[in-house]
Design a protein around this motif. Structure first.
Motif, PDB file in Angstrom:
ATOM      1  N   ALA A   1     -28.840  32.818 100.829  1.00  0.00           N
ATOM      2  CA  ALA A   1     -29.752  33.737 100.119  1.00  0.00           C
ATOM      3  C   ALA A   1     -30.863  32.891  99.090  1.00  0.00           C
ATOM      4  O   ALA A   1     -31.812  32.875  99.068  1.00  0.00           O
ATOM      5  CB  ALA A   1     -29.243  34.645  99.157  1.00  0.00           C
ATOM      6  N   ALA A   2     -30.190  31.754  98.311  1.00  0.00           N
ATOM      7  CA  ALA A   2     -30.932  31.080  97.415  1.00  0.00           C
ATOM      8  C   ALA A   2     -32.095  30.093  98.292  1.00  0.00           C
ATOM      9  O   ALA A   2     -33.155  30.192  97.717  1.00  0.00           O
ATOM     10  CB  ALA A   2     -30.039  30.389  96.670  1.00  0.00           C
ATOM     11  N   GLU A   3     -31.500  29.663  99.406  1.00  0.00           N
ATOM     12  CA  GLU A   3     -32.554  28.796 100.181  1.00  0.00           C
ATOM     13  C   GLU A   3     -33.450  29.765 100.943  1.00  0.00           C
ATOM     14  O   GLU A   3     -34.668  29.188 101.048  1.00  0.00           O
ATOM     15  CB  GLU A   3     -31.858  28.049 101.250  1.00  0.00           C
ATOM     16  CG  GLU A   3     -30.772  26.952 100.436  1.00  0.00           C
ATOM     17  CD  GLU A   3     -31.781  25.805  99.980  1.00  0.00           C
ATOM     18  OE1 GLU A   3     -32.879  25.659 100.507  1.00  0.00           O
ATOM     19  OE2 GLU A   3     -31.468  25.363  99.113  1.00  0.00           O
ATOM     20  N   LEU A   4     -33.283  30.762 101.475  1.00  0.00           N
ATOM     21  CA  LEU A   4     -34.070  31.759 102.006  1.00  0.00           C
ATOM     22  C   LEU A   4     -35.186  32.333 100.848  1.00  0.00           C
ATOM     23  O   LEU A   4     -36.316  32.375 101.109  1.00  0.00           O
ATOM     24  CB  LEU A   4     -33.517  33.097 102.444  1.00  0.00           C
ATOM     25  CG  LEU A   4     -32.794  32.518 103.762  1.00  0.00           C
ATOM     26  CD1 LEU A   4     -32.123  33.989 104.096  1.00  0.00           C
ATOM     27  CD2 LEU A   4     -33.914  32.382 104.858  1.00  0.00           C
ATOM     28  N   ILE A   5     -35.070  32.541  99.515  1.00  0.00           N
ATOM     29  CA  ILE A   5     -35.808  32.950  98.504  1.00  0.00           C
ATOM     30  C   ILE A   5     -36.756  31.854  98.085  1.00  0.00           C
ATOM     31  O   ILE A   5     -37.819  31.995  97.731  1.00  0.00           O
ATOM     32  CB  ILE A   5     -35.000  33.469  97.305  1.00  0.00           C
ATOM     33  CG1 ILE A   5     -34.009  34.893  97.869  1.00  0.00           C
ATOM     34  CG2 ILE A   5     -36.028  33.885  96.053  1.00  0.00           C
ATOM     35  CD1 ILE A   5     -33.328  35.371  96.744  1.00  0.00           C
TER      36      ILE A   5
ATOM     37  N   GLY B   1     -35.935  20.040 102.553  1.00  0.00           N
ATOM     38  CA  GLY B   1     -34.615  19.933 103.303  1.00  0.00           C
ATOM     39  C   GLY B   1     -34.275  21.231 103.903  1.00  0.00           C
ATOM     40  O   GLY B   1     -33.350  21.158 104.476  1.00  0.00           O
ATOM     41  N   SER B   2     -34.746  22.251 103.501  1.00  0.00           N
ATOM     42  CA  SER B   2     -34.488  23.533 103.781  1.00  0.00           C
ATOM     43  C   SER B   2     -34.298  23.694 105.336  1.00  0.00           C
ATOM     44  O   SER B   2     -33.660  24.529 105.625  1.00  0.00           O
ATOM     45  CB  SER B   2     -35.178  24.666 103.091  1.00  0.00           C
ATOM     46  OG  SER B   2     -34.775  24.769 101.772  1.00  0.00           O
ATOM     47  N   THR B   3     -35.353  23.186 105.802  1.00  0.00           N
ATOM     48  CA  THR B   3     -35.350  23.674 107.298  1.00  0.00           C
ATOM     49  C   THR B   3     -34.119  23.005 108.184  1.00  0.00           C
ATOM     50  O   THR B   3     -33.829  23.619 109.060  1.00  0.00           O
ATOM     51  CB  THR B   3     -36.621  22.874 107.837  1.00  0.00           C
ATOM     52  OG1 THR B   3     -37.645  23.269 107.368  1.00  0.00           O
ATOM     53  CG2 THR B   3     -36.651  23.004 109.471  1.00  0.00           C
TER      54      THR B   3
ATOM     55  N   ALA C   1     -27.630  24.803 108.867  1.00  0.00           N
ATOM     56  CA  ALA C   1     -26.201  24.306 108.728  1.00  0.00           C
ATOM     57  C   ALA C   1     -25.490  25.386 108.035  1.00  0.00           C
ATOM     58  O   ALA C   1     -24.460  25.425 108.456  1.00  0.00           O
ATOM     59  CB  ALA C   1     -26.436  22.991 107.902  1.00  0.00           C
ATOM     60  N   LEU C   2     -26.142  26.027 106.912  1.00  0.00           N
ATOM     61  CA  LEU C   2     -25.517  27.272 106.468  1.00  0.00           C
ATOM     62  C   LEU C   2     -25.237  28.261 107.417  1.00  0.00           C
ATOM     63  O   LEU C   2     -24.225  28.993 107.027  1.00  0.00           O
ATOM     64  CB  LEU C   2     -26.287  27.510 105.069  1.00  0.00           C
ATOM     65  CG  LEU C   2     -26.466  26.697 104.033  1.00  0.00           C
ATOM     66  CD1 LEU C   2     -27.625  27.135 102.882  1.00  0.00           C
ATOM     67  CD2 LEU C   2     -25.038  26.618 103.176  1.00  0.00           C
ATOM     68  N   LEU C   3     -26.026  28.500 108.124  1.00  0.00           N
ATOM     69  CA  LEU C   3     -25.869  29.464 109.068  1.00  0.00           C
ATOM     70  C   LEU C   3     -24.590  29.105 110.031  1.00  0.00           C
ATOM     71  O   LEU C   3     -23.811  30.025 110.332  1.00  0.00           O
ATOM     72  CB  LEU C   3     -26.906  30.136 109.852  1.00  0.00           C
ATOM     73  CG  LEU C   3     -28.335  30.636 109.066  1.00  0.00           C
ATOM     74  CD1 LEU C   3     -29.628  30.572 110.009  1.00  0.00           C
ATOM     75  CD2 LEU C   3     -27.707  32.155 108.872  1.00  0.00           C
TER      76      LEU C   3
END
Length: 314
Positions: free
Chosen positions: A166-170, A175-177, A182-184
């Motif tokens: 959630a934090a990365e989506l917000i 490197g989020s891409t 990886a988190l999924l």
């Protein structure tokens, strides 16, 4: 995601092997904030699995022929078979947004956030979707219920992964891409772990935790090309042939060599999809002494010869 060949060659973990074989494409995720009244219909998406997390607020999940499932903050629902359903603020709200089906998902970015994120009164959902190769969906997944409800607070590792996602989506950063897929993938492992553990395991959950059946399954996955016999598999678990065969069949609903053939064909299909190995090399990897014998078994399983199957992914 762990590369297919690495998972087959280096890992002795049945669940990791299963995921490596049947996963395809990239996972997708979205964080959405909703203001009442709201309802979102999700059309059936065969060949997929997905989850919803209620990050804030409350809502109901509606399915044909089932009572509304009320969800509170922190609750997670896992849909193992991509069945259709609706999320809404209340059972009486009609869906006002277009249905989301597999074609819609294909056009979405790998991750997204939408809605009034700063609105304290909004309900916030976090969802994810995974593409599965329909012909390679493992019996372990087939045996799961259509919908699994995981109440808030039951699984700390799963909750920690949700929080990070959630934090990365917000607020995506450098490197989020790479990090979000990886988190999924991590989320999917935790969801399936949750489904396969419990106080009274049955079916695949029981088989994986059983010292006898579990040892045989790991041996088949570790060396699918070995000339296995029922007696050799029984020896892996320290049991004699007849009681082992009964135990395996009672737990998994199929005899050990029937499962071995299924797994060999799944491994072969994965190799044909993802490598340039010759048909002879693939046949050897999965325990067939000739291309002809391998091609006959493969066509019996998938309805097409292995060469034509590979062509469909080139």
């Amino acid at each position: 995601m762990i590369p297919f060949l690495y998972a087959i060659v280096s890992l002795m973990d049945v669940l990791s092997d299963v995921l490596a074989v049947m996963r395809t494409g990239r996972p997708r995720s979205a964080r959405v904030a909703w203001r009442a009244p709201w309802a979102q219909e999700f059309a059936p998406a065969p060949g997929s699995a997905g989850f919803h997390v209620l990050a804030r607020g409350s809502c109901v999940l509606l399915r044909a022929g089932a009572e509304p499932l009320r969800l509170a903050a922190g609750d997670i629902v896992f849909r193992a078979h991509g069945d259709g359903h609706t999320l809404a603020d209340s059972p009486g709200t009609r869906p006002i947004l277009p249905a989301c089906g597999p074609d819609d998902m294909a056009g979405l970015p790998a991750f997204a956030a939408a809605g009034p994120a700063g609105d304290a009164d909004a309900t916030v959902t976090l969802c994810g979707a995974y593409e599965l190769a329909p012909e390679l969906v493992h019996p372990m997944i087939h045996d799961l219920p259509d919908l699994i409800h995981i109440p808030a607070g039951r699984h700390p590792r799963l909750a920690a992964t949700v929080e990070h996602l959630a934090a990365e989506l917000i607020d995506p950063g450098p490197g989020s891409t790479a990090l979000i897929p990886a988190l999924l993938d991590t989320m999917l492992v935790h969801l399936l772990r949750t489904c396969l553990t419990g106080d009274h395991p049955t079916g695949w959950a029981a088989a994986l935790s059983d010292p006898v059946t579990g040892a045989a399954l790991r041996a088949m996955h570790r060396e699918p090309g070995r000339d296995w016999t029922v007696a050799a598999l029984a020896a892996e678990g320290g049991l004699s042939r007849a009681p082992f065969a009964r135990r395996f069949t009672e737990q998994l609903g199929r005899p050990p060599l029937t499962y071995l053939t299924w797994w060999r064909m799944a491994v072969a299909a994965g190799l044909l999809r993802s490598t340039d190995l010759t048909l002879g090399a693939v046949a050897d990897r999965v325990g067939y002494g000739s291309e002809f014998a391998f091609a006959t078994a493969f066509k019996r399983r998938f309805g097409v010869p292995p060469g034509r199957y590979r062509t469909g992914f080139r």
